[in-house]
Design an enzyme around this catalytic site. Structure first.
Site, mmCIF file in Angstrom:
data_model
loop_
_atom_site.group_PDB
_atom_site.id
_atom_site.type_symbol
_atom_site.label_atom_id
_atom_site.label_comp_id
_atom_site.label_asym_id
_atom_site.label_seq_id
_atom_site.Cartn_x
_atom_site.Cartn_y
_atom_site.Cartn_z
ATOM 1 N N ASP A 172 0.834 -1.200 0.000
ATOM 2 C CA ASP A 172 0.000 0.000 0.000
ATOM 3 C C ASP A 172 0.871 1.254 0.000
ATOM 4 O OD1 ASP A 172 -2.117 1.733 0.185
ATOM 5 O OD2 ASP A 172 -2.980 0.863 1.977
ATOM 6 N N ASP A 173 0.784 2.060 -1.061
ATOM 7 C CA ASP A 173 1.504 3.344 -1.156
ATOM 8 C C ASP A 173 3.024 3.174 -1.126
ATOM 9 O OD1 ASP A 173 -1.031 4.349 -1.149
ATOM 10 O OD2 ASP A 173 -0.839 5.514 0.685
ATOM 11 N N CYS B 201 -6.362 3.989 -3.858
ATOM 12 C CA CYS B 201 -6.567 2.625 -3.353
ATOM 13 C C CYS B 201 -7.681 1.829 -4.026
ATOM 14 C CB CYS B 201 -6.831 2.678 -1.854
ATOM 15 S SG CYS B 201 -5.414 3.228 -0.889
ATOM 16 N N ARG C 164 -7.247 -1.447 -6.704
ATOM 17 C CA ARG C 164 -7.569 -2.814 -6.284
ATOM 18 C C ARG C 164 -8.677 -3.416 -7.138
ATOM 19 N NH1 ARG C 164 -5.142 -3.026 -0.998
ATOM 20 N NH2 ARG C 164 -4.004 -1.050 -0.962
ATOM 21 N N LYS D 296 -6.031 -5.692 3.625
ATOM 22 C CA LYS D 296 -6.917 -4.567 3.325
ATOM 23 C C LYS D 296 -7.774 -4.870 2.089
ATOM 24 C CE LYS D 296 -6.491 0.167 1.545
ATOM 25 N NZ LYS D 296 -5.573 1.316 1.391
ATOM 26 N N HIS E 47 -11.064 -2.742 0.947
ATOM 27 C CA HIS E 47 -11.394 -1.409 0.418
ATOM 28 C C HIS E 47 -12.178 -1.447 -0.888
ATOM 29 C CE1 HIS E 47 -9.959 3.033 0.907
ATOM 30 N NE2 HIS E 47 -11.260 2.875 0.986
ATOM 31 N N SER F 17 -8.617 1.266 4.632
ATOM 32 C CA SER F 17 -7.278 1.683 5.057
ATOM 33 C C SER F 17 -7.166 1.750 6.575
ATOM 34 C CB SER F 17 -6.935 3.058 4.474
ATOM 35 O OG SER F 17 -6.917 3.011 3.065
ATOM 36 N N HIS G 174 0.985 2.532 3.955
ATOM 37 C CA HIS G 174 0.030 3.621 3.732
ATOM 38 C C HIS G 174 0.366 4.815 4.628
ATOM 39 C CE1 HIS G 174 -3.937 5.232 2.658
ATOM 40 N NE2 HIS G 174 -4.141 5.464 3.949
ATOM 41 N N ASP H 294 0.310 -0.810 -4.968
ATOM 42 C CA ASP H 294 -1.020 -0.416 -5.449
ATOM 43 C C ASP H 294 -1.027 0.958 -6.089
ATOM 44 O OD1 ASP H 294 -0.820 1.146 -3.110
ATOM 45 O OD2 ASP H 294 -2.943 0.942 -2.640
ATOM 46 N N ASN H 295 -0.073 1.802 -5.742
ATOM 47 C CA ASN H 295 0.095 3.122 -6.366
ATOM 48 C C ASN H 295 1.335 3.753 -5.752
ATOM 49 O OD1 ASN H 295 -2.766 3.645 -4.490
ATOM 50 N ND2 ASN H 295 -0.887 4.636 -3.832
ATOM 51 N N LYS I 168 1.253 9.824 -5.550
ATOM 52 C CA LYS I 168 -0.085 9.236 -5.396
ATOM 53 C C LYS I 168 -1.180 10.224 -5.799
ATOM 54 C CE LYS I 168 -3.151 7.407 -1.794
ATOM 55 N NZ LYS I 168 -3.258 6.907 -0.416
#
Length: 501
Positions: free
Chosen positions: A10-11, A50, A54, A103, A105, A128, A214, A263-264, A294
């Site tokens: 994540d991030d 996010c 996903r 996670k 989301h 998150s 994140h 994810d990004n 992001k």
């Protein structure tokens, strides 16, 4: 048939992985994966935030097709549209055991919960880990208070903090801990993943969506520099990846493909609690204000670390420059499983098995980048890659560490950068140049064809309505939805545990 393990960070910044960026020393397990597998250096998230990212991974389709164009709230009634088919649903129908850990989301209310989206087993948080208060809040900007312990009037919700909703931990459809203890969450994920790998009927799909990095809520700030807190969270994530690899090596006996990706890009507004974009700094945007990571369509928002590991099948110590996307995971795994893609819809992902196995370095010719919150309408396609060229019809910056937000700017003719010579995205091609003029007709044609393809597809629409009753809450009698009992289900896995709430 092979088993599959997908790990989504994540991030995570492209420069957070040592194999990508030698200045990074916090990822020895990921670096080992790169040595023993293949590293993808031009690999992209399908969106730079996010939920859309996903949804695209699990459907192989952009948000413009699957309907998920922005993030879902804690009070969201909807999620990934129910008429969209997930990778887990396809593989389960083909005889796979399936599990999601981490996670989600993509909706948690009613039938949007992962237990109804093709997963035999689910253990994780519904969104998150900064979207609910905890008793172990750790590092965040702005700092979030811990959950209230006593019944009281609802506290005022602080910016970027959710003080009325305690972060829940689910096992299948049961809340087993609320608020979740973030300090022990990575260990619980490792234990559940290892349990599933050992016990699953072969073949299996395991989707692990990490809470890292994140924001490093699990690491206490105290008086330490916040950069150390981020590094600690990065090391924690790396150790978890190492444990998953060892579990797969021990139980799957070389019959499992492990695919790791972000994810990004990193969340720059979190300052020293954000990751490293490496060389992808979006230099054209920086003087205009805002972040180029992001939420943006700059390379720092979309280009993510990616590694594939499968002993004896995926070449070791190889780097591929093929233009790839997280959306390619869906059709590639479906093909390897000998299953069929869902009918009556088009896909943005490709079966990239030849790249995976080292037979080719040819990926996408065109890759679309949707707006993800920094500029333009969410989900609309106003930036794209055409081979080594990056094309912008709309630019803008997300909120940066200094609080600035870059203005939304529209470009006709479009800005075009040649990434082979300008990886920093600093100097667009001169519109009068021969290179630009030769390229522009092909760009316009590719862009028009892509928009037509989406407009004529079977497109879904997500429900983004909200209702306080949709918030996962163990005990509504408490100001922060607190569970009062000790969750026995959080000890080594026992069948039927988890009747806490």
């Amino acid at each position: 048939r092979p088993s599959f393990i997908i790990i989504l960070a994540d991030d995570l910044g492209w420069g957070d992985v040592g194999a990508n960026w030698p200045a990074t020393k916090d990822t020895p397990n990921l670096d080992e994966l790169a040595e023993q597998g293949t590293r993808f250096v031009d690999f992209h998230a399908a969106a730079s935030t996010c939920s859309p990212s996903r949804a695209a991974l699990l459907t192989g389709r952009l948000g413009a097709r699957n309907g998920v164009t922005r993030n879902f709230a804690a009070s969201a009634r909807g999620g990934l549209p129910l008429n969209e088919t997930t990778l887990a649903e396809v593989l389960r129908a083909a005889g796979y055991s399936t599990a999601a850990i981490g996670k989600w989301h993509l909706g948690h209310h009613g039938r949007y919960h992962p237990s109804f989206r093709g997963f035999d087993y689910y253990f994780g948080i519904p969104y998150s880990h900064d979207m609910g208060c905890t008793d172990t809040p750790g590092c965040n900007l702005p700092p979030c208070p811990a959950c209230a312990r006593l019944d009281a009037a609802p506290s005022h919700m602080r910016r970027d903090c959710y003080t009325e909703v305690a972060l829940p931990l689910f096992e299948n459809v049961t809340i087993v801990q609320q608020p979740v203890n973030l300090s022990s969450l990575a260990a619980l994920y490792a234990e559940r993943a290892s349990w599933f790998i050992r016990r699953a009927r072969r073949p299996f799909l395991l989707y692990v969506a990490l809470a890292h990095v994140h924001v490093p809520l699990a690491a206490p700030c105290g008086g330490r520099p916040r950069r150390r807190a981020y590094a600690a969270a990065l090391r924690d994530m790396d150790a978890l990846v190492g444990s998953l690899k060892r579990a797969a090596d021990g139980a799957a006996h070389g019959a499992a493909l492990l695919w790791f990706a972000g994810d990004n890009g990193p969340w720059a507004q979190k300052c020293e609690l954000a990751g490293d974009v490496g060389p992808f700094v979006g230099a054209w945007q920086r003087p205009r204000g805002g972040s180029s990571a992001k939420q943006t369509t700059w390379e720092g928002g979309h280009r993510v670390p990616a590694l594939a590991y499968w002993p004896g099948r995926v070449p070791a110590n190889r780097s591929s420059a093929a233009l790839l996307s997280t959306m390619d995971i869906f059709p590639t795994l479906v093909a390897l499983a000998g299953a069929e893609l869902p009918p009556n819809r088009r896909f943005d992902g490709l079966d990239v098995s030849p790249v995976l196995f080292g037979h080719s370095d040819t990926g996408h010719k065109i890759l679309l980048h949707p707006n993800s919150g920094a500029a333009g309408k969410d989900g609309e396609i106003e930036a794209l890659r055409v081979a080594q060229y990056k094309v912008f019809y709309t630019t803008g910056g997300a909120r940066a560490c200094d609080g600035s937000v870059g203005p939304e700017e529209h470009h006709e003719p479009p800005l075009i950068f040649n990434l082979n010579h300008d990886i920093r995205e600093q100097e667009p091609l001169d519109v009068a140049s021969r290179e630009y003029q030769d390229l522009l007709p092909a760009v316009r044609r590719a862009y028009a064809e892509a928009l037509w393809d989406i407009a004529t597809d079977n497109v879904s629409v997500a429900d983004y309505s909200q209702d306080p009753a949709a918030i996962p809450c163990c005990s509504a009698q408490h100001v922060a939805c607190r569970c009062h009992a000790a969750p026995a289900a959080l000890h080594p896995h026992t069948e039927g545990a988890g009747q806490l709430c």
